[in-house]
Design an enzyme around this catalytic site. Structure first.
Site, PDB file in Angstrom:
ATOM      1  N   SER A 100     -52.477 -19.215   3.411  1.00 36.45           N
ATOM      2  CA  SER A 100     -53.096 -18.838   4.683  1.00 36.45           C
ATOM      3  C   SER A 100     -52.184 -17.983   5.563  1.00 36.45           C
ATOM      4  O   SER A 100     -52.659 -17.029   6.191  1.00 36.45           O
ATOM      5  CB  SER A 100     -53.545 -20.083   5.442  1.00 36.45           C
ATOM      6  OG  SER A 100     -54.651 -20.691   4.803  1.00 36.45           O
TER       7      SER A 100
ATOM      8  N   THR B 236     -56.205 -27.798   5.673  1.00 30.00           N
ATOM      9  CA  THR B 236     -56.394 -28.036   4.255  1.00 30.00           C
ATOM     10  C   THR B 236     -56.275 -29.530   4.003  1.00 30.00           C
ATOM     11  O   THR B 236     -56.147 -30.324   4.941  1.00 30.00           O
ATOM     12  CB  THR B 236     -55.394 -27.203   3.426  1.00 30.00           C
ATOM     13  OG1 THR B 236     -55.713 -27.320   2.053  1.00 30.00           O
ATOM     14  CG2 THR B 236     -53.958 -27.635   3.686  1.00 30.00           C
TER      15      THR B 236
ATOM     16  N   LYS C  61     -59.245 -32.570   6.413  1.00 24.16           N
ATOM     17  CA  LYS C  61     -60.503 -31.930   6.801  1.00 24.16           C
ATOM     18  C   LYS C  61     -61.495 -32.890   7.466  1.00 24.16           C
ATOM     19  O   LYS C  61     -62.209 -32.509   8.397  1.00 24.16           O
ATOM     20  CB  LYS C  61     -61.136 -31.246   5.590  1.00 24.16           C
ATOM     21  CG  LYS C  61     -60.323 -30.055   5.090  1.00 24.16           C
ATOM     22  CD  LYS C  61     -61.026 -29.312   3.974  1.00 24.16           C
ATOM     23  CE  LYS C  61     -60.210 -28.098   3.534  1.00 24.16           C
ATOM     24  NZ  LYS C  61     -60.913 -27.306   2.496  1.00 24.16           N
TER      25      LYS C  61
ATOM     26  N   ASP D 266     -65.132 -22.627   4.761  1.00 21.83           N
ATOM     27  CA  ASP D 266     -65.176 -22.728   3.299  1.00 21.83           C
ATOM     28  C   ASP D 266     -66.556 -22.333   2.775  1.00 21.83           C
ATOM     29  O   ASP D 266     -66.672 -21.810   1.667  1.00 21.83           O
ATOM     30  CB  ASP D 266     -64.874 -24.158   2.852  1.00 21.83           C
ATOM     31  CG  ASP D 266     -63.402 -24.507   2.946  1.00 21.83           C
ATOM     32  OD1 ASP D 266     -62.556 -23.592   2.876  1.00 21.83           O
ATOM     33  OD2 ASP D 266     -63.088 -25.707   3.099  1.00 21.83           O
TER      34      ASP D 266
ATOM     35  N   GLY E 271     -67.625 -31.549 -10.603  1.00 20.23           N
ATOM     36  CA  GLY E 271     -66.804 -32.253  -9.633  1.00 20.23           C
ATOM     37  C   GLY E 271     -67.576 -32.568  -8.375  1.00 20.23           C
ATOM     38  O   GLY E 271     -68.579 -31.906  -8.067  1.00 20.23           O
ATOM     39  N   ALA E 272     -67.110 -33.575  -7.637  1.00 24.03           N
ATOM     40  CA  ALA E 272     -67.850 -34.015  -6.447  1.00 24.03           C
ATOM     41  C   ALA E 272     -66.940 -34.264  -5.252  1.00 24.03           C
ATOM     42  O   ALA E 272     -67.283 -35.034  -4.355  1.00 24.03           O
ATOM     43  CB  ALA E 272     -68.650 -35.282  -6.764  1.00 24.03           C
TER      44      ALA E 272
ATOM     45  N   ARG F  46     -68.649 -41.710  -7.381  1.00 28.80           N
ATOM     46  CA  ARG F  46     -67.747 -40.949  -6.521  1.00 28.80           C
ATOM     47  C   ARG F  46     -68.435 -39.759  -5.849  1.00 28.80           C
ATOM     48  O   ARG F  46     -67.787 -38.985  -5.142  1.00 28.80           O
ATOM     49  CB  ARG F  46     -66.552 -40.458  -7.336  1.00 28.80           C
ATOM     50  CG  ARG F  46     -65.701 -41.594  -7.897  1.00 28.80           C
ATOM     51  CD  ARG F  46     -64.568 -41.064  -8.741  1.00 28.80           C
ATOM     52  NE  ARG F  46     -63.763 -42.144  -9.309  1.00 28.80           N
ATOM     53  CZ  ARG F  46     -62.776 -41.968 -10.181  1.00 28.80           C
ATOM     54  NH1 ARG F  46     -62.476 -40.739 -10.594  1.00 28.80           N
ATOM     55  NH2 ARG F  46     -62.099 -43.005 -10.654  1.00 28.80           N
TER      56      ARG F  46
ATOM     57  N   TYR G 121     -57.041 -21.173  -8.847  1.00 28.53           N
ATOM     58  CA  TYR G 121     -56.377 -19.875  -8.956  1.00 28.53           C
ATOM     59  C   TYR G 121     -54.903 -19.997  -9.330  1.00 28.53           C
ATOM     60  O   TYR G 121     -54.217 -18.971  -9.468  1.00 28.53           O
ATOM     61  CB  TYR G 121     -56.527 -19.055  -7.669  1.00 28.53           C
ATOM     62  CG  TYR G 121     -55.971 -19.695  -6.417  1.00 28.53           C
ATOM     63  CD1 TYR G 121     -54.627 -19.624  -6.092  1.00 28.53           C
ATOM     64  CD2 TYR G 121     -56.822 -20.345  -5.530  1.00 28.53           C
ATOM     65  CE1 TYR G 121     -54.127 -20.192  -4.939  1.00 28.53           C
ATOM     66  CE2 TYR G 121     -56.349 -20.917  -4.362  1.00 28.53           C
ATOM     67  CZ  TYR G 121     -55.001 -20.839  -4.068  1.00 28.53           C
ATOM     68  OH  TYR G 121     -54.519 -21.408  -2.925  1.00 28.53           O
TER      69      TYR G 121
ATOM     70  N   GLY H  55     -60.990 -18.842  -7.064  1.00 27.12           N
ATOM     71  CA  GLY H  55     -60.541 -19.522  -5.861  1.00 27.12           C
ATOM     72  C   GLY H  55     -59.867 -18.589  -4.875  1.00 27.12           C
ATOM     73  O   GLY H  55     -59.944 -18.799  -3.666  1.00 27.12           O
TER      74      GLY H  55
END
Length: 285
Positions: A20, A65, A69, A105, A131-132, A160, A222, A243
């Site tokens: 960032s 990050t 969050k 995001d 993914g979750a 999850r 990434y 990413g």
């Protein structure tokens, strides 16, 4: 007297890897904001509320990050609709009387898919997410903006996926959660309109050839690069958003909120490319 300098930063733990500062400092330089700085600040979710509320008026905002969050969302005085939908915030903006939480995001997902991935909204499109975690919830909100309202999430343990389920419900989406070991990944990838992988490279690697069947893929990893999935997509000649594309596109909104000026997109892109060894083109149009 208010100082002419302004400060912003990224909060996270660990945060030393964050790119960032590359993006924001490049933006400030391009905009001629010579008194502005952007730094990395090691801060976990417990320390975040106190740090933010105690910051002096020179601090205009924070990028957030992991793992902060949700804490950023909870401490805010004003919450944007998309941050509320995602259930997390990656951006805190100082207001006259408090802090606003946003989730750029979502813009990162949309920009990466449309610009780098070449995705164009189409009727009755279906999505697939691997993914979750928190990124999956932002991906759901991004897919909703692209009119992809019927999504399957594949996870190792469906229990999850509670956060993702809640996000989909808030957005009015149809969500099917499936267990990875019981799912034909290749069939889902081949029939979806867009695929977002939020899992580590090693988790997706055994299915790289199958995942490359998706017509449009966003692999949020990434580093290290390229991933096995990225190699498979390249071998097939398919379009891939990464990413880094997501990181770039989410940063534009942060810069605009902090400075009140249009983000200098080319300057930010060029700085990000240089700092990552020019490994990706990071297209802007």
């Amino acid at each position: 007297m208010v100082s002419s300098s302004r400060k912003a930063g990224v909060l996270g733990s660990p945060v030393a890897h964050s790119l960032s500062p590359v993006l924001h400092n490049a933006a400030y330089q391009a905009l001629g904001l010579t008194g502005w700085t952007f730094d990395r600040i090691e801060c976990d979710e417990r320390a975040l509320p106190g740090l933010v509320t105690a910051s002096d008026p020179d601090w205009v905002g924070y990028a957030v990050t992991m793992p902060g969050k949700r804490a950023a969302l909870a401490m805010a005085d004003v919450v944007t609709d998309r941050a509320a939908a995602v259930g997390a915030a990656n951006t805190l903006l100082r207001l006259d009387n408090g802090w606003q939480a946003d989730c750029t995001d979502v813009s990162g997902v949309v920009g990466a898919l449309r610009i780098a991935g070449g995705y164009q909204p189409k009727p009755d499109a279906t999505g697939l997410i691997l993914g979750a975690g928190g990124t999956a919830s932002a991906a759901l909100a991004g897919l909703a903006e692209l009119d992809v309202l019927d999504v399957t999430i594949v996870v190792r343990e469906p229990a999850r996926a509670a956060q993702a389920r809640a996000t989909a419900q808030r957005l009015g989406m149809t969500l099917d959660v499936r267990r990875w070991s019981e799912t034909d990944i290749g069939a889902l990838a081949a029939t979806c309109a867009v695929l977002v992988s939020t899992v580590p490279a090693e988790a997706a690697a055994p299915h790289a050839a199958e995942l490359a069947l998706a017509p449009c893929l966003l692999d949020v990893i990434y580093h290290p690069w390229p991933t096995p999935v990225a190699d498979a997509v390249a071998a097939r000649g398919g379009q891939l958003a990464t990413g880094l594309d997501m990181l770039l596109h989410q940063s534009f909104g942060q810069v605009e909120q902090f400075t009140g000026q249009a983000a200098p997109r080319a300057a930010m892109r060029d700085a990000l490319r240089k700092s990552t060894g020019n490994t990706l083109s990071l297209p802007l149009n």
